[in-house]
Motif scaffolding. Structure first.
Motif, PDB file in Angstrom:
ATOM      1  N   ARG A 172       0.824  -1.215   0.000  1.00 54.12           N
ATOM      2  CA  ARG A 172       0.000   0.000   0.000  1.00 54.12           C
ATOM      3  C   ARG A 172       0.853   1.258   0.000  1.00 54.12           C
ATOM      4  NH1 ARG A 172      -2.861  -3.024   3.871  1.00 54.12           N
ATOM      5  NH2 ARG A 172      -1.873  -1.819   5.555  1.00 54.12           N
ATOM      6  N   PHE A 173       1.878   1.289   0.872  1.00 58.02           N
ATOM      7  CA  PHE A 173       2.711   2.486   0.953  1.00 58.02           C
ATOM      8  C   PHE A 173       3.458   2.720  -0.354  1.00 58.02           C
ATOM      9  CE2 PHE A 173       6.870   4.401   1.606  1.00 58.02           C
ATOM     10  CZ  PHE A 173       6.482   5.643   2.062  1.00 58.02           C
ATOM     11  N   LEU A 174       4.021   1.656  -0.911  1.00 54.93           N
ATOM     12  CA  LEU A 174       4.815   1.800  -2.124  1.00 54.93           C
ATOM     13  C   LEU A 174       3.953   2.264  -3.295  1.00 54.93           C
ATOM     14  CD1 LEU A 174       7.652   1.512  -3.235  1.00 54.93           C
ATOM     15  CD2 LEU A 174       7.171  -0.894  -3.721  1.00 54.93           C
ATOM     16  N   ASP A 175       2.730   1.758  -3.377  1.00 56.09           N
ATOM     17  CA  ASP A 175       1.818   2.211  -4.436  1.00 56.09           C
ATOM     18  C   ASP A 175       1.575   3.714  -4.324  1.00 56.09           C
ATOM     19  OD1 ASP A 175       1.626  -0.319  -5.465  1.00 56.09           O
ATOM     20  OD2 ASP A 175      -0.324  -0.774  -4.555  1.00 56.09           O
ATOM     21  N   ASP A 176       1.310   4.189  -3.129  1.00 53.52           N
ATOM     22  CA  ASP A 176       1.053   5.624  -2.911  1.00 53.52           C
ATOM     23  C   ASP A 176       2.307   6.458  -3.183  1.00 53.52           C
ATOM     24  OD1 ASP A 176      -1.542   5.026  -2.200  1.00 53.52           O
ATOM     25  OD2 ASP A 176      -1.156   5.107  -0.033  1.00 53.52           O
ATOM     26  N   ALA A 177       3.451   5.987  -2.684  1.00 47.15           N
ATOM     27  CA  ALA A 177       4.691   6.737  -2.868  1.00 47.15           C
ATOM     28  C   ALA A 177       5.085   6.803  -4.345  1.00 47.15           C
ATOM     29  CB  ALA A 177       5.816   6.089  -2.048  1.00 47.15           C
ATOM     30  N   TRP A 178       4.865   5.721  -5.067  1.00 41.94           N
ATOM     31  CA  TRP A 178       5.219   5.688  -6.494  1.00 41.94           C
ATOM     32  C   TRP A 178       4.373   6.679  -7.289  1.00 41.94           C
ATOM     33  CZ3 TRP A 178       9.178   4.338  -9.231  1.00 41.94           C
ATOM     34  CH2 TRP A 178       9.068   4.185 -10.614  1.00 41.94           C
ATOM     35  N   ARG A 179       3.105   6.789  -6.943  1.00 38.08           N
ATOM     36  CA  ARG A 179       2.237   7.751  -7.633  1.00 38.08           C
ATOM     37  C   ARG A 179       2.680   9.187  -7.372  1.00 38.08           C
ATOM     38  NH1 ARG A 179      -1.939   3.901  -6.437  1.00 38.08           N
ATOM     39  NH2 ARG A 179      -2.260   4.845  -4.362  1.00 38.08           N
ATOM     40  N   THR A 185      13.556  11.554 -10.026  1.00 40.74           N
ATOM     41  CA  THR A 185      13.999  10.240  -9.552  1.00 40.74           C
ATOM     42  C   THR A 185      14.733   9.498 -10.658  1.00 40.74           C
ATOM     43  OG1 THR A 185      13.329   8.170  -8.507  1.00 40.74           O
ATOM     44  CG2 THR A 185      11.838   9.077 -10.156  1.00 40.74           C
ATOM     45  N   ALA A 186      15.728   8.709 -10.264  1.00 36.66           N
ATOM     46  CA  ALA A 186      16.521   7.966 -11.238  1.00 36.66           C
ATOM     47  C   ALA A 186      16.040   6.534 -11.415  1.00 36.66           C
ATOM     48  CB  ALA A 186      17.993   7.960 -10.810  1.00 36.66           C
ATOM     49  N   VAL A 187      15.068   6.113 -10.627  1.00 37.91           N
ATOM     50  CA  VAL A 187      14.587   4.730 -10.710  1.00 37.91           C
ATOM     51  C   VAL A 187      13.403   4.647 -11.668  1.00 37.91           C
ATOM     52  CG1 VAL A 187      15.422   4.125  -8.419  1.00 37.91           C
ATOM     53  CG2 VAL A 187      13.116   5.045  -8.673  1.00 37.91           C
ATOM     54  N   ARG A 188      13.245   3.474 -12.266  1.00 36.27           N
ATOM     55  CA  ARG A 188      12.224   3.308 -13.308  1.00 36.27           C
ATOM     56  C   ARG A 188      11.079   2.392 -12.897  1.00 36.27           C
ATOM     57  NH1 ARG A 188      16.627   1.214 -17.445  1.00 36.27           N
ATOM     58  NH2 ARG A 188      17.090   0.142 -15.479  1.00 36.27           N
ATOM     59  N   SER A 189      11.140   1.829 -11.710  1.00 35.77           N
ATOM     60  CA  SER A 189      10.077   0.933 -11.258  1.00 35.77           C
ATOM     61  C   SER A 189      10.030   0.938  -9.739  1.00 35.77           C
ATOM     62  CB  SER A 189      10.319  -0.497 -11.765  1.00 35.77           C
ATOM     63  OG  SER A 189      11.478  -1.049 -11.135  1.00 35.77           O
ATOM     64  N   LYS A 190       8.950   0.394  -9.205  1.00 37.89           N
ATOM     65  CA  LYS A 190       8.829   0.309  -7.748  1.00 37.89           C
ATOM     66  C   LYS A 190       9.897  -0.605  -7.162  1.00 37.89           C
ATOM     67  CE  LYS A 190       4.321  -0.440  -8.207  1.00 37.89           C
ATOM     68  NZ  LYS A 190       2.899  -0.721  -7.878  1.00 37.89           N
ATOM     69  N   ARG A 191      10.228  -1.671  -7.867  1.00 33.66           N
ATOM     70  CA  ARG A 191      11.265  -2.567  -7.359  1.00 33.66           C
ATOM     71  C   ARG A 191      12.620  -1.849  -7.320  1.00 33.66           C
ATOM     72  NH1 ARG A 191      12.590  -7.635  -6.087  1.00 33.66           N
ATOM     73  NH2 ARG A 191      14.618  -8.473  -6.719  1.00 33.66           N
ATOM     74  N   GLU A 192      12.926  -1.081  -8.353  1.00 29.22           N
ATOM     75  CA  GLU A 192      14.170  -0.318  -8.329  1.00 29.22           C
ATOM     76  C   GLU A 192      14.168   0.695  -7.192  1.00 29.22           C
ATOM     77  OE1 GLU A 192      15.134   1.494 -12.034  1.00 29.22           O
ATOM     78  OE2 GLU A 192      15.669  -0.401 -13.007  1.00 29.22           O
ATOM     79  N   ASP A 284      12.309  11.270  -4.521  1.00 27.71           N
ATOM     80  CA  ASP A 284      12.449  12.726  -4.561  1.00 27.71           C
ATOM     81  C   ASP A 284      13.836  13.087  -4.034  1.00 27.71           C
ATOM     82  OD1 ASP A 284      12.047  15.461  -4.691  1.00 27.71           O
ATOM     83  OD2 ASP A 284      10.896  15.551  -2.826  1.00 27.71           O
ATOM     84  N   PRO A 285      14.895  12.725  -4.789  1.00 27.01           N
ATOM     85  CA  PRO A 285      16.259  12.956  -4.295  1.00 27.01           C
ATOM     86  C   PRO A 285      16.606  14.439  -4.238  1.00 27.01           C
ATOM     87  CG  PRO A 285      16.302  12.234  -6.566  1.00 27.01           C
ATOM     88  CD  PRO A 285      14.876  12.118  -6.130  1.00 27.01           C
ATOM     89  N   ALA A 286      17.583  14.768  -3.393  1.00 26.41           N
ATOM     90  CA  ALA A 286      18.024  16.154  -3.272  1.00 26.41           C
ATOM     91  C   ALA A 286      18.680  16.598  -4.573  1.00 26.41           C
ATOM     92  CB  ALA A 286      19.009  16.293  -2.120  1.00 26.41           C
ATOM     93  N   PRO A 287      18.433  17.826  -5.003  1.00 27.86           N
ATOM     94  CA  PRO A 287      19.120  18.350  -6.187  1.00 27.86           C
ATOM     95  C   PRO A 287      20.573  18.655  -5.841  1.00 27.86           C
ATOM     96  CG  PRO A 287      17.719  20.045  -5.229  1.00 27.86           C
ATOM     97  CD  PRO A 287      17.464  18.787  -4.445  1.00 27.86           C
ATOM     98  N   THR A 288      21.505  17.882  -6.344  1.00 29.52           N
ATOM     99  CA  THR A 288      22.916  18.035  -6.013  1.00 29.52           C
ATOM    100  C   THR A 288      23.769  17.549  -7.170  1.00 29.52           C
ATOM    101  OG1 THR A 288      24.654  17.401  -4.455  1.00 29.52           O
ATOM    102  CG2 THR A 288      22.974  15.758  -4.915  1.00 29.52           C
ATOM    103  N   LYS A 289      24.992  18.049  -7.236  1.00 28.49           N
ATOM    104  CA  LYS A 289      25.958  17.570  -8.226  1.00 28.49           C
ATOM    105  C   LYS A 289      26.969  16.620  -7.584  1.00 28.49           C
ATOM    106  CE  LYS A 289      25.631  21.662 -11.205  1.00 28.49           C
ATOM    107  NZ  LYS A 289      26.377  22.796 -11.835  1.00 28.49           N
ATOM    108  N   ALA A 290      26.804  16.375  -6.293  1.00 31.70           N
ATOM    109  CA  ALA A 290      27.762  15.535  -5.573  1.00 31.70           C
ATOM    110  C   ALA A 290      27.756  14.110  -6.123  1.00 31.70           C
ATOM    111  CB  ALA A 290      27.435  15.525  -4.087  1.00 31.70           C
ATOM    112  N   LEU A 291      28.949  13.529  -6.159  1.00 28.56           N
ATOM    113  CA  LEU A 291      29.121  12.143  -6.606  1.00 28.56           C
ATOM    114  C   LEU A 291      29.768  11.272  -5.534  1.00 28.56           C
ATOM    115  CD1 LEU A 291      30.402  12.714 -10.260  1.00 28.56           C
ATOM    116  CD2 LEU A 291      28.198  11.744  -9.606  1.00 28.56           C
TER     117      LEU A 291
END
Length: 327
Positions: A172-179, A185-192, A284-291
């Motif tokens: 339930r949480f992941l469904d809501d968060a994904w929407r 975000t750099a991930v392409r799926s809920k599993r990622e 929702d990652p932080a906007p940064t250029k850090a590597l």
């Protein structure tokens, strides 16, 4: 002269009075008087129980003298509110009236099993197995399928049933968060998302850093740079249990689908069960250029954009460790 008959109630009148007194005293004694329970006792009322079924459990526990009388007096003298399901702590010498009120309006005993953020699935199963008030076997759930939280349970409940609630909560949480995910975000799926969040969870315990750590790893994913996360090296060795030693160089080179030093991109799956905050950070990652980032010696991390900056930060960290006698 006829004798005058003495006025009085006579035997019949006394009997009637006695019966009337008993008619009031017996209910009062049974319903409002002290009960037979010598000490506080927990009584379980299963879901869907009738008042009669609950009364039989109360009688078996020694909380009331008679299930039949309890049911009859409850109908005449008690509230018509429904009883609740759950485990109730019945105080010593509680009256029948008090017990009925407790079943109708009291709070059941709350028993909790807690899964901390970042707990690997093998340890989730261990926690459930260690809870003596649960029953039945439980399998190790798929990694990343459990939402860390505190879950209530009833005495004697099946471990598998509690685990099912944990996995349903994650779904339930992941469904809501994904929407609600951001375009950054750099991930392409809920599993990622769960996979990367499990790494973020293991890399920092500082809540304010989660989005920043997620930002660093997101940057690395976008340019094809290895994530180089130590927890991904350890996971295939222990499946989530503590390693108990330093990582060997041979383990840093091993290609097993998880080691993010040896292979670029995400590992083949999660390495733990991440909490809500880490999943939200990845989406929702932080906007940064850090590597790069390395420990700052104060429980957090210091971040860098260039390798030269990072190497300087690493030297500072090594100096702190030498000062502490750790190197």
């Amino acid at each position: 002269m006829a004798r005058r008959r003495k006025r009085g109630l006579g035997c019949g009148g006394l009997i009637l009075i006695l019966l009337a007194v008993l008619a009031v005293a017996v209910p009062a004694l049974f319903w409002w008087g002290p009960g037979p329970l010598p000490r506080e006792t927990a009584v379980q009322v299963p879901e869907g129980s009738t008042l009669g079924e609950a009364a039989r459990r109360l009688e078996a526990a020694g909380a009331i003298r008679s299930a039949n009388w309890f049911r009859r007096f409850a109908g005449r003298l008690g509230s018509s509110d429904p009883i609740k399901a759950g485990e109730f702590a019945i105080p010593a010498r509680s009256s029948a009236a008090t017990i009925l009120d407790l079943l109708q309006h009291g709070r059941p005993i709350q028993r909790l099993v807690t899964i901390p953020e970042g707990t690997p699935s093998v340890l989730v199963a261990d926690r459930l197995k260690a809870e003596k008030l649960l029953a039945g076997p439980v399998a190790v759930p798929p990694e990343g399928s459990v939402l860390p939280d505190s879950y209530d349970f009833e005495r004697g409940e099946q471990r598998a049933a509690v685990l099912k609630r944990m996995t349903a909560a994650m779904t339930r949480f992941l469904d809501d968060a994904w929407r609600a995910r951001k375009k950054t975000t750099a991930v392409r799926s809920k599993r990622e998302a769960v996979t990367l969040a499990s790494i973020v969870e293991k890399e920092t315990a500082v809540a304010s850093e989660r989005r920043m750590v997620a930002g660093v790893y997101s940057n690395r994913l976008r340019i094809g740079m290895p994530l180089q996360a130590d927890p991904t090296v350890i996971y295939p060795i222990t499946k989530g249990r503590p390693l108990g030693r330093r990582i060997f160089q041979s383990e840093l080179r091993a290609k097993n689908g998880y080691n993010t030093y040896a292979e670029a991109g995400l590992p083949r799956g999660p390495i733990a069960n991440p909490g809500r905050a880490s999943i939200e950070a990845v989406l929702d990652p932080a906007p940064t250029k850090a590597l790069y980032f390395v420990a700052d010696g104060k429980g957090g991390h210091v971040f860098a954009t260039t390798l030269a900056e990072h190497n300087a930060n690493v030297r500072k960290w090594y100096a702190i460790r030498r000062q502490r006698g750790e190197m």
